[in-house]
Design a protein around this motif. Structure first.
Motif, PDB file in Angstrom:
ATOM      1  N   MET A   1       0.849  -1.205   0.000  1.00 28.39           N
ATOM      2  CA  MET A   1       0.000   0.000   0.000  1.00 28.39           C
ATOM      3  C   MET A   1       0.878   1.246   0.000  1.00 28.39           C
ATOM      4  O   MET A   1       1.846   1.329   0.743  1.00 28.39           O
ATOM      5  N   LYS A   2       0.530   2.202  -0.856  1.00 33.25           N
ATOM      6  CA  LYS A   2       1.340   3.407  -0.992  1.00 33.25           C
ATOM      7  C   LYS A   2       0.834   4.479  -0.028  1.00 33.25           C
ATOM      8  O   LYS A   2      -0.369   4.687   0.097  1.00 33.25           O
ATOM      9  N   CYS A   3       1.745   5.155   0.649  1.00 30.83           N
ATOM     10  CA  CYS A   3       1.360   6.214   1.587  1.00 30.83           C
ATOM     11  C   CYS A   3       0.763   7.393   0.807  1.00 30.83           C
ATOM     12  O   CYS A   3       1.383   7.894  -0.125  1.00 30.83           O
ATOM     13  N   PRO A   4      -0.461   7.856   1.182  1.00 35.95           N
ATOM     14  CA  PRO A   4      -1.083   8.959   0.435  1.00 35.95           C
ATOM     15  C   PRO A   4      -0.385  10.294   0.677  1.00 35.95           C
ATOM     16  O   PRO A   4      -0.578  11.238  -0.071  1.00 35.95           O
ATOM     17  N   LYS A   5       0.445  10.365   1.736  1.00 34.04           N
ATOM     18  CA  LYS A   5       1.081  11.649   2.063  1.00 34.04           C
ATOM     19  C   LYS A   5       2.420  11.791   1.347  1.00 34.04           C
ATOM     20  O   LYS A   5       2.666  12.789   0.676  1.00 34.04           O
ATOM     21  N   CYS A   6       3.292  10.759   1.481  1.00 29.88           N
ATOM     22  CA  CYS A   6       4.639  10.906   0.927  1.00 29.88           C
ATOM     23  C   CYS A   6       4.908   9.951  -0.232  1.00 29.88           C
ATOM     24  O   CYS A   6       5.939  10.056  -0.882  1.00 29.88           O
ATOM     25  N   GLY A   7       3.979   9.020  -0.501  1.00 31.39           N
ATOM     26  CA  GLY A   7       4.147   8.130  -1.646  1.00 31.39           C
ATOM     27  C   GLY A   7       5.056   6.944  -1.385  1.00 31.39           C
ATOM     28  O   GLY A   7       5.317   6.147  -2.283  1.00 31.39           O
ATOM     29  N   SER A   8       5.529   6.794  -0.155  1.00 27.08           N
ATOM     30  CA  SER A   8       6.432   5.684   0.160  1.00 27.08           C
ATOM     31  C   SER A   8       5.685   4.349   0.149  1.00 27.08           C
ATOM     32  O   SER A   8       4.503   4.276   0.472  1.00 27.08           O
ATOM     33  N   GLU A   9       6.398   3.292  -0.265  1.00 24.35           N
ATOM     34  CA  GLU A   9       5.799   1.951  -0.254  1.00 24.35           C
ATOM     35  C   GLU A   9       6.091   1.252   1.078  1.00 24.35           C
ATOM     36  O   GLU A   9       5.621   0.148   1.329  1.00 24.35           O
ATOM     37  N   ASN A  10       6.892   1.906   1.893  1.00 22.59           N
ATOM     38  CA  ASN A  10       7.321   1.311   3.163  1.00 22.59           C
ATOM     39  C   ASN A  10       6.223   1.488   4.214  1.00 22.59           C
ATOM     40  O   ASN A  10       6.346   2.278   5.144  1.00 22.59           O
ATOM     41  N   THR A  11       5.127   0.741   4.039  1.00 27.35           N
ATOM     42  CA  THR A  11       3.981   0.887   4.941  1.00 27.35           C
ATOM     43  C   THR A  11       3.615  -0.462   5.538  1.00 27.35           C
ATOM     44  O   THR A  11       3.990  -1.506   5.008  1.00 27.35           O
ATOM     45  N   GLN A  12       2.891  -0.401   6.616  1.00 27.96           N
ATOM     46  CA  GLN A  12       2.545  -1.649   7.297  1.00 27.96           C
ATOM     47  C   GLN A  12       1.088  -1.643   7.722  1.00 27.96           C
ATOM     48  O   GLN A  12       0.566  -0.618   8.160  1.00 27.96           O
ATOM     49  N   TYR A  13       0.474  -2.813   7.588  1.00 24.39           N
ATOM     50  CA  TYR A  13      -0.923  -2.969   7.997  1.00 24.39           C
ATOM     51  C   TYR A  13      -0.971  -3.235   9.500  1.00 24.39           C
ATOM     52  O   TYR A  13      -0.201  -4.048  10.015  1.00 24.39           O
ATOM     53  N   VAL A  14      -1.852  -2.532  10.201  1.00 22.23           N
ATOM     54  CA  VAL A  14      -1.977  -2.719  11.646  1.00 22.23           C
ATOM     55  C   VAL A  14      -3.438  -3.002  11.972  1.00 22.23           C
ATOM     56  O   VAL A  14      -4.325  -2.312  11.475  1.00 22.23           O
ATOM     57  N   ALA A  15      -3.679  -4.048  12.758  1.00 23.62           N
ATOM     58  CA  ALA A  15      -5.045  -4.331  13.195  1.00 23.62           C
ATOM     59  C   ALA A  15      -5.046  -4.455  14.708  1.00 23.62           C
ATOM     60  O   ALA A  15      -4.309  -5.257  15.264  1.00 23.62           O
ATOM     61  N   VAL A  16      -5.836  -3.614  15.357  1.00 28.61           N
ATOM     62  CA  VAL A  16      -5.922  -3.674  16.813  1.00 28.61           C
ATOM     63  C   VAL A  16      -7.329  -4.126  17.173  1.00 28.61           C
ATOM     64  O   VAL A  16      -8.308  -3.493  16.767  1.00 28.61           O
ATOM     65  N   HIS A  17      -7.425  -5.238  17.901  1.00 30.07           N
ATOM     66  CA  HIS A  17      -8.753  -5.719  18.277  1.00 30.07           C
ATOM     67  C   HIS A  17      -9.114  -5.190  19.657  1.00 30.07           C
ATOM     68  O   HIS A  17      -8.365  -5.365  20.612  1.00 30.07           O
ATOM     69  N   HIS A  18     -10.253  -4.492  19.728  1.00 29.19           N
ATOM     70  CA  HIS A  18     -10.755  -4.036  21.022  1.00 29.19           C
ATOM     71  C   HIS A  18     -11.840  -5.009  21.428  1.00 29.19           C
ATOM     72  O   HIS A  18     -12.883  -5.062  20.776  1.00 29.19           O
ATOM     73  N   SER A  19     -11.592  -5.793  22.478  1.00 31.12           N
ATOM     74  CA  SER A  19     -12.599  -6.780  22.868  1.00 31.12           C
ATOM     75  C   SER A  19     -13.735  -6.061  23.577  1.00 31.12           C
ATOM     76  O   SER A  19     -13.514  -5.191  24.419  1.00 31.12           O
ATOM     77  N   GLY A  20     -14.948  -6.435  23.234  1.00 33.67           N
ATOM     78  CA  GLY A  20     -16.113  -5.860  23.899  1.00 33.67           C
ATOM     79  C   GLY A  20     -16.345  -6.618  25.194  1.00 33.67           C
ATOM     80  O   GLY A  20     -15.586  -7.513  25.558  1.00 33.67           O
ATOM     81  N   SER A  21     -17.418  -6.286  25.924  1.00 41.26           N
ATOM     82  CA  SER A  21     -17.705  -7.039  27.147  1.00 41.26           C
ATOM     83  C   SER A  21     -18.254  -8.388  26.720  1.00 41.26           C
ATOM     84  O   SER A  21     -19.293  -8.472  26.073  1.00 41.26           O
ATOM     85  N   SER A  22     -17.518  -9.436  27.022  1.00 43.86           N
ATOM     86  CA  SER A  22     -17.998 -10.751  26.620  1.00 43.86           C
ATOM     87  C   SER A  22     -18.963 -11.264  27.684  1.00 43.86           C
ATOM     88  O   SER A  22     -18.783 -11.005  28.869  1.00 43.86           O
ATOM     89  N   GLY A  23     -19.964 -11.963  27.251  1.00 45.60           N
ATOM     90  CA  GLY A  23     -20.893 -12.552  28.210  1.00 45.60           C
ATOM     91  C   GLY A  23     -20.114 -13.541  29.067  1.00 45.60           C
ATOM     92  O   GLY A  23     -19.406 -14.395  28.559  1.00 45.60           O
ATOM     93  N   SER A  24     -20.166 -13.400  30.346  1.00 46.93           N
ATOM     94  CA  SER A  24     -19.273 -14.219  31.165  1.00 46.93           C
ATOM     95  C   SER A  24     -20.063 -15.127  32.104  1.00 46.93           C
ATOM     96  O   SER A  24     -21.274 -14.981  32.272  1.00 46.93           O
ATOM     97  N   PHE A  25     -19.343 -16.014  32.705  1.00 48.86           N
ATOM     98  CA  PHE A  25     -19.945 -16.943  33.671  1.00 48.86           C
ATOM     99  C   PHE A  25     -20.521 -16.172  34.857  1.00 48.86           C
ATOM    100  O   PHE A  25     -21.627 -16.441  35.297  1.00 48.86           O
ATOM    101  N   THR A  26     -19.760 -15.141  35.347  1.00 51.75           N
ATOM    102  CA  THR A  26     -20.252 -14.378  36.505  1.00 51.75           C
ATOM    103  C   THR A  26     -21.522 -13.625  36.154  1.00 51.75           C
ATOM    104  O   THR A  26     -22.459 -13.565  36.946  1.00 51.75           O
ATOM    105  N   ASP A  27     -21.565 -13.042  34.914  1.00 51.58           N
ATOM    106  CA  ASP A  27     -22.787 -12.347  34.482  1.00 51.58           C
ATOM    107  C   ASP A  27     -23.964 -13.313  34.523  1.00 51.58           C
ATOM    108  O   ASP A  27     -25.050 -12.980  34.997  1.00 51.58           O
TER     109      ASP A  27
END
Ligand code: ZN
Length: 229
Positions: A1-27
């Motif tokens: 993927m090409k950087c839209p700002k500087c045009g560099s190809e040196n880019t990396q995909y980042v995925a951050v998972h935010h876990s929601g409140s999972s239904g739990s045994f205590t609930d």
């Protein structure tokens, strides 16, 4: 993927998972104690899936961006390149079709064409005045025609103004017609030019001189752009 700002190809995909409140045994346990068996279900169903925040990071300039943004920027860049290529091709065609003698002497040709055009225009103006002095009736008639033309333009503009409140399509049609009428009215030369063959001819000569001057201007611009001026 090409950087839209500087045009560099040196880019990396980042995925951050935010876990929601999972239904739990205590609930589920709490739910059962308060609401009985239905509470178990409610406690377990309290699970929300959470979400993933994904984006790209440029290692060259540090910009964080979405894949869609980068693709749109790349598309715009490609279109710009294509437009420049088209403009260059048009320029080349214009230059290669031009008379080489004129092209070589283009700076002077432009000045001469401009002077010719100005001189013809001045002559037309003088001849028109002379013609009207010779035939004063034409002058009166012309004044009346100009007033009539002004009234038609004003009325057309007023009708277009009234059309604002109408149905959208009708408004567009009326505005289009009004623009046509006003445009034709404004572009019509004074009628008496047609009365005198000499004036008609001179008027045409002025139009042609103007077109030729504009052509030379384009040619000069193309030459300058080709030379990178
Ligand atoms: Zn970058």
């Amino acid at each position: 993927m090409k950087c839209p700002k500087c045009g560099s190809e040196n880019t990396q995909y980042v995925a951050v998972h935010h876990s929601g409140s999972s239904g739990s045994f205590t609930d589920a346990c709490c739910g059962m104690m308060i609401f009985g068996p239905i509470g178990i279900l409610c406690g377990l169903c309290g699970a929300s899936p959470g979400f993933t925040d994904d984006y790209w990071v440029c290692h060259s300039c540090g910009k964080k961006f979405q894949a869609g943004t980068a693709k749109a920027a790349e598309k715009a860049r490609q279109e710009k390149i294509q437009q420049e290529l088209n403009a260059k091709a048009r320029r080349k065609a214009l230059l290669s079709a031009a008379n080489p003698v004129i092209l070589q002497n283009i700076d002077n040709e432009v000045i001469e064409a401009e002077n010719r055009y100005k001189a013809l225009k001045a002559r037309l103006k003088a001849d028109k005045q002379a013609f009207l002095q010779e035939y004063p009736a034409c002058k009166v008639q012309n004044t009346f025609r100009m007033i009539g033309r002004g009234i038609i333009i004003a009325l057309t503009g007023f009708i277009a103004f009234l059309a604002i409140d109408m149905d959208e399509l009708i408004t567009i049609i009326i505005w289009f017609l009004a623009a046509m009428v006003i445009g034709v009215m404004c572009m019509m030369p004074p009628y008496y030019i047609k009365l005198s063959p000499a004036l008609t001819e001179l008027n045409e000569a002025v139009e042609n001189a103007k077109k030729y001057k504009e052509y030379l201007d384009r040619l000069k611009k193309a030459r300058d752009e080709e030379n990178g001026v």
